[in-house]
Design a protein around this motif. Structure first.
Motif, PDB file in Angstrom:
ATOM      1  N   LEU A  20       0.829  -1.205   0.000  1.00  0.00           N
ATOM      2  CA  LEU A  20       0.000   0.000   0.000  1.00  0.00           C
ATOM      3  C   LEU A  20       0.866   1.260   0.000  1.00  0.00           C
ATOM      4  O   LEU A  20       0.605   2.211  -0.741  1.00  0.00           O
ATOM      5  CB  LEU A  20      -0.941  -0.009   1.206  1.00  0.00           C
ATOM      6  CG  LEU A  20      -1.894   1.178   1.317  1.00  0.00           C
ATOM      7  CD1 LEU A  20      -2.903   1.133   0.181  1.00  0.00           C
ATOM      8  CD2 LEU A  20      -2.592   1.161   2.658  1.00  0.00           C
ATOM      9  N   VAL A  21       1.905   1.273   0.811  1.00  0.00           N
ATOM     10  CA  VAL A  21       2.816   2.422   0.870  1.00  0.00           C
ATOM     11  C   VAL A  21       3.554   2.581  -0.455  1.00  0.00           C
ATOM     12  O   VAL A  21       3.723   3.703  -0.952  1.00  0.00           O
ATOM     13  CB  VAL A  21       3.797   2.282   2.053  1.00  0.00           C
ATOM     14  CG1 VAL A  21       4.908   3.318   1.981  1.00  0.00           C
ATOM     15  CG2 VAL A  21       3.046   2.400   3.378  1.00  0.00           C
ATOM     16  N   LEU A  22       3.990   1.470  -1.058  1.00  0.00           N
ATOM     17  CA  LEU A  22       4.651   1.563  -2.364  1.00  0.00           C
ATOM     18  C   LEU A  22       3.713   2.123  -3.427  1.00  0.00           C
ATOM     19  O   LEU A  22       4.121   2.920  -4.279  1.00  0.00           O
ATOM     20  CB  LEU A  22       5.180   0.186  -2.780  1.00  0.00           C
ATOM     21  CG  LEU A  22       6.412  -0.307  -2.048  1.00  0.00           C
ATOM     22  CD1 LEU A  22       6.739  -1.735  -2.472  1.00  0.00           C
ATOM     23  CD2 LEU A  22       7.592   0.597  -2.300  1.00  0.00           C
ATOM     24  N   PHE A  23       2.455   1.722  -3.400  1.00  0.00           N
ATOM     25  CA  PHE A  23       1.488   2.241  -4.361  1.00  0.00           C
ATOM     26  C   PHE A  23       1.261   3.737  -4.167  1.00  0.00           C
ATOM     27  O   PHE A  23       1.218   4.500  -5.131  1.00  0.00           O
ATOM     28  CB  PHE A  23       0.162   1.480  -4.226  1.00  0.00           C
ATOM     29  CG  PHE A  23      -0.904   1.947  -5.169  1.00  0.00           C
ATOM     30  CD1 PHE A  23      -0.809   1.697  -6.526  1.00  0.00           C
ATOM     31  CD2 PHE A  23      -1.996   2.648  -4.693  1.00  0.00           C
ATOM     32  CE1 PHE A  23      -1.785   2.134  -7.393  1.00  0.00           C
ATOM     33  CE2 PHE A  23      -2.975   3.092  -5.555  1.00  0.00           C
ATOM     34  CZ  PHE A  23      -2.873   2.834  -6.913  1.00  0.00           C
ATOM     35  N   VAL A  24       1.151   4.169  -2.909  1.00  0.00           N
ATOM     36  CA  VAL A  24       0.974   5.602  -2.626  1.00  0.00           C
ATOM     37  C   VAL A  24       2.199   6.396  -3.091  1.00  0.00           C
ATOM     38  O   VAL A  24       2.074   7.480  -3.683  1.00  0.00           O
ATOM     39  CB  VAL A  24       0.680   5.821  -1.130  1.00  0.00           C
ATOM     40  CG1 VAL A  24       0.735   7.296  -0.765  1.00  0.00           C
ATOM     41  CG2 VAL A  24      -0.675   5.238  -0.772  1.00  0.00           C
ATOM     42  N   LEU A  25       3.389   5.860  -2.864  1.00  0.00           N
ATOM     43  CA  LEU A  25       4.605   6.542  -3.326  1.00  0.00           C
ATOM     44  C   LEU A  25       4.645   6.648  -4.852  1.00  0.00           C
ATOM     45  O   LEU A  25       5.069   7.668  -5.402  1.00  0.00           O
ATOM     46  CB  LEU A  25       5.844   5.816  -2.808  1.00  0.00           C
ATOM     47  CG  LEU A  25       6.206   6.039  -1.351  1.00  0.00           C
ATOM     48  CD1 LEU A  25       7.391   5.160  -0.963  1.00  0.00           C
ATOM     49  CD2 LEU A  25       6.529   7.489  -1.091  1.00  0.00           C
ATOM     50  N   SER A  26       4.213   5.606  -5.541  1.00  0.00           N
ATOM     51  CA  SER A  26       4.203   5.679  -7.013  1.00  0.00           C
ATOM     52  C   SER A  26       3.213   6.727  -7.492  1.00  0.00           C
ATOM     53  O   SER A  26       3.470   7.432  -8.477  1.00  0.00           O
ATOM     54  CB  SER A  26       3.891   4.311  -7.611  1.00  0.00           C
ATOM     55  OG  SER A  26       2.544   3.963  -7.387  1.00  0.00           O
ATOM     56  N   LEU A  27       2.073   6.862  -6.815  1.00  0.00           N
ATOM     57  CA  LEU A  27       1.116   7.908  -7.181  1.00  0.00           C
ATOM     58  C   LEU A  27       1.697   9.304  -6.939  1.00  0.00           C
ATOM     59  O   LEU A  27       1.498  10.221  -7.746  1.00  0.00           O
ATOM     60  CB  LEU A  27      -0.183   7.739  -6.390  1.00  0.00           C
ATOM     61  CG  LEU A  27      -1.052   6.544  -6.764  1.00  0.00           C
ATOM     62  CD1 LEU A  27      -2.277   6.488  -5.855  1.00  0.00           C
ATOM     63  CD2 LEU A  27      -1.468   6.604  -8.211  1.00  0.00           C
ATOM     64  N   LYS A  33       5.656  14.183 -11.520  1.00  0.00           N
ATOM     65  CA  LYS A  33       6.018  14.204 -12.939  1.00  0.00           C
ATOM     66  C   LYS A  33       5.045  15.069 -13.730  1.00  0.00           C
ATOM     67  O   LYS A  33       5.449  15.825 -14.600  1.00  0.00           O
ATOM     68  CB  LYS A  33       6.047  12.780 -13.491  1.00  0.00           C
ATOM     69  CG  LYS A  33       6.566  12.703 -14.907  1.00  0.00           C
ATOM     70  CD  LYS A  33       6.866  11.286 -15.323  1.00  0.00           C
ATOM     71  CE  LYS A  33       5.638  10.643 -15.882  1.00  0.00           C
ATOM     72  NZ  LYS A  33       5.900   9.330 -16.481  1.00  0.00           N
ATOM     73  N   VAL A  34       3.777  14.983 -13.401  1.00  0.00           N
ATOM     74  CA  VAL A  34       2.777  15.787 -14.107  1.00  0.00           C
ATOM     75  C   VAL A  34       2.939  17.265 -13.771  1.00  0.00           C
ATOM     76  O   VAL A  34       2.835  18.130 -14.650  1.00  0.00           O
ATOM     77  CB  VAL A  34       1.353  15.294 -13.758  1.00  0.00           C
ATOM     78  CG1 VAL A  34       0.302  16.260 -14.263  1.00  0.00           C
ATOM     79  CG2 VAL A  34       1.116  13.905 -14.322  1.00  0.00           C
ATOM     80  N   LEU A  35       3.227  17.575 -12.519  1.00  0.00           N
ATOM     81  CA  LEU A  35       3.297  18.973 -12.098  1.00  0.00           C
ATOM     82  C   LEU A  35       4.599  19.662 -12.501  1.00  0.00           C
ATOM     83  O   LEU A  35       4.587  20.820 -12.918  1.00  0.00           O
ATOM     84  CB  LEU A  35       3.131  19.064 -10.577  1.00  0.00           C
ATOM     85  CG  LEU A  35       1.762  18.716 -10.028  1.00  0.00           C
ATOM     86  CD1 LEU A  35       1.779  18.778  -8.504  1.00  0.00           C
ATOM     87  CD2 LEU A  35       0.698  19.634 -10.584  1.00  0.00           C
ATOM     88  N   PHE A  36       5.735  18.971 -12.374  1.00  0.00           N
ATOM     89  CA  PHE A  36       7.018  19.652 -12.493  1.00  0.00           C
ATOM     90  C   PHE A  36       7.829  19.298 -13.729  1.00  0.00           C
ATOM     91  O   PHE A  36       8.860  19.906 -13.975  1.00  0.00           O
ATOM     92  CB  PHE A  36       7.873  19.365 -11.252  1.00  0.00           C
ATOM     93  CG  PHE A  36       7.233  19.844  -9.981  1.00  0.00           C
ATOM     94  CD1 PHE A  36       6.986  21.180  -9.780  1.00  0.00           C
ATOM     95  CD2 PHE A  36       6.858  18.938  -9.001  1.00  0.00           C
ATOM     96  CE1 PHE A  36       6.395  21.618  -8.614  1.00  0.00           C
ATOM     97  CE2 PHE A  36       6.272  19.364  -7.836  1.00  0.00           C
ATOM     98  CZ  PHE A  36       6.033  20.707  -7.639  1.00  0.00           C
ATOM     99  N   TYR A  37       7.421  18.326 -14.513  1.00  0.00           N
ATOM    100  CA  TYR A  37       8.215  17.900 -15.660  1.00  0.00           C
ATOM    101  C   TYR A  37       7.925  18.805 -16.842  1.00  0.00           C
ATOM    102  O   TYR A  37       6.771  19.001 -17.221  1.00  0.00           O
ATOM    103  CB  TYR A  37       7.886  16.457 -16.024  1.00  0.00           C
ATOM    104  CG  TYR A  37       8.654  15.934 -17.205  1.00  0.00           C
ATOM    105  CD1 TYR A  37      10.012  15.695 -17.121  1.00  0.00           C
ATOM    106  CD2 TYR A  37       8.025  15.682 -18.409  1.00  0.00           C
ATOM    107  CE1 TYR A  37      10.718  15.205 -18.192  1.00  0.00           C
ATOM    108  CE2 TYR A  37       8.721  15.191 -19.486  1.00  0.00           C
ATOM    109  CZ  TYR A  37      10.063  14.957 -19.377  1.00  0.00           C
ATOM    110  OH  TYR A  37      10.757  14.480 -20.445  1.00  0.00           O
ATOM    111  N   LYS A  38       8.993  19.352 -17.428  1.00  0.00           N
ATOM    112  CA  LYS A  38       8.871  20.186 -18.619  1.00  0.00           C
ATOM    113  C   LYS A  38       9.544  19.461 -19.765  1.00  0.00           C
ATOM    114  O   LYS A  38      10.737  19.187 -19.732  1.00  0.00           O
ATOM    115  CB  LYS A  38       9.522  21.545 -18.397  1.00  0.00           C
ATOM    116  CG  LYS A  38       8.818  22.365 -17.348  1.00  0.00           C
ATOM    117  CD  LYS A  38       9.484  23.695 -17.153  1.00  0.00           C
ATOM    118  CE  LYS A  38       8.795  24.467 -16.042  1.00  0.00           C
ATOM    119  NZ  LYS A  38       9.454  25.724 -15.759  1.00  0.00           N
TER     120      LYS A  38
END
Length: 91
Positions: A20-27, A33-38
């Motif tokens: 569960l923690v690994l899944f939350v970290l991947s999210l 990536k969506v917010l800061f990747y240019k």
């Protein structure tokens, strides 16, 4: 027997928490990536015409020399933000 069942329950709950923690970290990483990747876009030149000074007569040369001539022309024309897509012979 009761100790074995309690041990299995703790093991299953522990593995569930880890996944569960690994899944939350991947999210969270996907959100970053969506917010800061240019995305850097390359400028692509479709057709590059070679000047008369750069053109060489490669019809009588071997294939190795022809490849060397094309590589030399490409090396002079390519800059950091350009990408050659198509090479065609200019008469």
């Amino acid at each position: 027997m009761n100790i074995l069942i309690n041990g299995l329950q703790v093991t299953v709950i522990g593995i569930g928490v880890v996944f569960l923690v690994l899944f939350v970290l991947s999210l969270i990483l996907e959100l970053f990536k969506v917010l800061f990747y240019k995305e850097e876009k390359l400028k692509i030149k479709e057709n590059i015409n070679v000047d008369q000074q750069i053109k060489t007569s490669v019809s009588q040369k071997s294939q190795v020399q022809e490849v060397a001539a094309i590589s030399a022309v490409m090396a002079t024309l390519i800059k950091d933000d350009e990408c050659i897509v198509n090479i065609r012979r200019v008469k």
